[in-house]
Design a protein around this motif. Structure first.
Motif, PDB file in Angstrom:
ATOM      1  N   ASN A 329       0.835  -1.194   0.000  1.00  0.00           N
ATOM      2  CA  ASN A 329       0.000   0.000   0.000  1.00  0.00           C
ATOM      3  C   ASN A 329       0.876   1.254   0.000  1.00  0.00           C
ATOM      4  O   ASN A 329       1.676   1.456   0.917  1.00  0.00           O
ATOM      5  CB  ASN A 329      -0.875  -0.064   1.265  1.00  0.00           C
ATOM      6  CG  ASN A 329      -1.838   1.084   1.400  1.00  0.00           C
ATOM      7  OD1 ASN A 329      -1.498   2.224   1.101  1.00  0.00           O
ATOM      8  ND2 ASN A 329      -3.038   0.786   1.866  1.00  0.00           N
ATOM      9  N   PRO A 330       0.744   2.114  -1.023  1.00  0.00           N
ATOM     10  CA  PRO A 330       1.635   3.285  -1.091  1.00  0.00           C
ATOM     11  C   PRO A 330       1.469   4.244   0.092  1.00  0.00           C
ATOM     12  O   PRO A 330       2.439   4.885   0.504  1.00  0.00           O
ATOM     13  CB  PRO A 330       1.245   3.946  -2.415  1.00  0.00           C
ATOM     14  CG  PRO A 330      -0.078   3.375  -2.812  1.00  0.00           C
ATOM     15  CD  PRO A 330      -0.173   2.031  -2.178  1.00  0.00           C
ATOM     16  N   GLU A 331       0.249   4.331   0.658  1.00  0.00           N
ATOM     17  CA  GLU A 331       0.051   5.217   1.826  1.00  0.00           C
ATOM     18  C   GLU A 331       0.800   4.651   3.030  1.00  0.00           C
ATOM     19  O   GLU A 331       1.416   5.388   3.807  1.00  0.00           O
ATOM     20  CB  GLU A 331      -1.441   5.347   2.155  1.00  0.00           C
ATOM     21  CG  GLU A 331      -2.233   6.106   1.086  1.00  0.00           C
ATOM     22  CD  GLU A 331      -3.743   6.139   1.378  1.00  0.00           C
ATOM     23  OE1 GLU A 331      -4.185   5.565   2.396  1.00  0.00           O
ATOM     24  OE2 GLU A 331      -4.467   6.747   0.560  1.00  0.00           O
ATOM     25  N   THR A 349       0.782   3.446  -7.943  1.00  0.00           N
ATOM     26  CA  THR A 349       1.052   4.831  -8.319  1.00  0.00           C
ATOM     27  C   THR A 349       1.617   4.917  -9.740  1.00  0.00           C
ATOM     28  O   THR A 349       2.002   5.996 -10.199  1.00  0.00           O
ATOM     29  CB  THR A 349       2.014   5.491  -7.313  1.00  0.00           C
ATOM     30  OG1 THR A 349       3.153   4.641  -7.126  1.00  0.00           O
ATOM     31  CG2 THR A 349       1.337   5.709  -5.974  1.00  0.00           C
TER      32      THR A 349
END
Lengths: 409, 111
Positions: A329-331, A349
């Protein structure tokens, strides 16, 4: 892979090769935990690692696991710390370690004069064991010598579309290069049994895989909980089968060569599924109470390193075998980047493809196998947990291509 | 993957375009959020525009089409459970309207 990477490995008497040379301090009951921990802390060497079993009652599974862990290729020797009255078969464990050609000593607190003197004696023992383990011959080792496990923890809605399929691509390349790969948690494969059975190398193995998942479903239904945490739902996963399908993609596309139980060591290369759900009636509670219990089982089956995918953000590592963290998860990656070896969120992304991240994970595997530290190792993570379970021996249909090896219980 | 599972998960195959909702398999009747979106945002689904009624967090799902009670929800082209309340396109699909065909999920605290 175009050219096969080579690294140095520690040659063990059974022919297996290790990528680390850990000296284990093993407590055999919670009552000996503090003394064992004090020895490890005062030794002040990241290669001296603490593992143990908390219970006073004997358990065949725990004994077999401990034997497999203490004779793991990443382990060079062990100090056993017993209180004295617990049920664990300490002489059987010491004999198994000695038979493997490794240095081993046992301290019994009740006979050694208590906490202070046992810690002092333990430090001297660890120094002797470390010196002897340091004499282990180093030999050339390559990808075909590697056993790599995978697990997911703190999964969310991104896990199944980024980190897990990327690990699957890495697994495909490892298997193609002759390595052994293990994926696990049949309870997290509920809903995938049919697609998985079709990948089995024989129809009989396929039937065993379906039966193992059905067993997991029965077991979890009795307990009243699936293998599904509230954080999974926070992250967008709604059902067990949705989580399962995402988890399943870690296995890649290779044929499934066998179904093993914790502590079984695959005799040949290929992709294996580990059945972690106990046999028989529900006796000791949840199959694995947390992610590290599964990591320990993968290591007991010979895994040199573990690929751990996470969406919500787990930070754990492990004793014995390095853990490489792949963040889905990029967050989460932005929040926990110091703990994450690979950012698979880059797939969402748009900065990388699943294949590119798979190649990055493979490069990490080779770097860590070659002695580079994973971030969890660098941060000092050496989690370990082993609890009560019970298993029956696997049916011969579970390992169609290779004879089962390793030490029987 | 066999059986079309994860067949279209290459993001460069044009999936995470603006709107940032991912179609993982052509058979799917849900889309997965690839970038958090706010309530009121317009989302284009299969050529039609819908407005999000609630915030949708990364990793969560929205309906791709009208779903009726008892409909199977497909992700990766495979069932992930059954619809328990009527759902309109663009609506959040989660534990309030989707239930496991196997074992019920649990929340925090004691069950």
């Amino acid at each position: 892979m175009t050219k096969a990477p080579e690294f140095r490995g520690y040659l063990r008497s059974d022919g297996r090769k290790g990528i680390r040379n850990a000296v284990l301090v093993i407590y055999l009951v919670e009552c000996a935990h503090h003394v064992a921990r004090a020895i490890v802390n005062r030794a002040g060497d990241s290669a001296v690692q603490l593992i143990g079993f908390p219970g006073c009652y004997p358990n065949a599974y725990a004994f077999r696991m401990m034997k497999q862990l203490a004779t793991h290729p990443n382990v060079g020797g062990a100090l056993i710390v017993s209180l004295g009255c617990e049920g664990f078969d300490r002489s059987g464990l010491a004999a198994a370690i000695a038979d493997s050609g490794r240095p081993v000593e046992t301290l019994v607190i009740q006979e050694a004069g208590g906490t202070r003197t046992t810690i002092a004696a333990g430090l001297e023992a660890v120094a002797r064991i470390s010196a002897e383990a340091g004499q282990t011959p180093l030999v050339a080792m390559g990808v075909p010598d590697l056993v790599v496990g995978t697990i997911c923890g703190g999964s969310d809605g991104t896990s199944g579309i980024t980190a897990n399929p990327a690990v699957g691509r890495c697994f495909d390349r490892l298997v193609a290069a002759g390595a052994t790969c293990i994926f696990e948690e049949t309870g997290e494969l509920i809903g995938c049994e049919q697609v998985m059975a079709e990948r089995a190398v024989t129809p009989e193995l396929g039937a065993e895989i379906e039966a193992a998942v059905a067993k997991a479903e029965r077991y979890y239904t009795t307990l009243g909980y699936g293998s599904f945490a509230p954080g999974n739902a926070d992250g967008g996963l709604t059902t067990q089968e949705e989580k399962s399908l995402g988890a399943y993609s870690k296995s890649g596309d290779s044929p499934i060569s066998g179904l093993i139980k914790p502590g079984d060591i695959p005799a040949g290369p290929g992709l294996y599924l580990m059945d972690v759900v106990p046999d028989g009636d529900v006796r000791f509670g949840f199959p694995n109470i947390s992610d590290n219990a599964e990591i320990v089982e993968l290591i007991a089956s010979g895994c040199h390193l573990i690929l751990f995918t996470t969406g919500r953000g787990s930070v754990v590592g492990s004793a014995i075998s390095p853990v490489i963290k792949i963040c889905a998860n990029p967050e989460t990656y932005a929040k926990l980047r110091d703990d994450m070896d690979v950012n698979a969120g880059s797939i969402l992304t748009g900065q990388a493809t699943i294949d590119e991240v798979g190649a990055e994970i493979l490069a990490q595997v080779c770097a860590v196998a070659g002695g580079g530290l994973s971030l969890s190792e660098e941060l000092g993570h050496q989690e370990f947990i082993l609890t009560y379970k019970s298993f029956e021996a696997s049916s011969p249909a579970c390992l169609p291509q290779t004879a089962r090896t390793g030490v029987a219980a | 993957m066999e059986g079309g599972f994860m067949a279209s998960n290459d993001p460069r195959a044009g999936v995470p375009a603006p709107g940032r909702f991912v179609l993982l398999n052509e058979k799917d009747n849900i889309l997965v959020c690839a970038e958090a979106a706010k309530a009121g945002a317009a989302v284009e689904i299969d050529g039609q525009t819908f407005v999000l009624q609630v915030d949708i967090a990364l990793g969560h799902k929205i309906a791709r089409k009208q779903l009726a009670v008892g409909d199977r929800v497909l992700r990766y082209g495979i069932s992930i459970g059954f619809i328990t309340q009527p759902v309109t396109p663009g609506e959040h699909v989660h534990n309030h309207n989707l239930q496991s065909g196997y074992i019920a999920a649990h929340g925090r605290g004691c069950a």
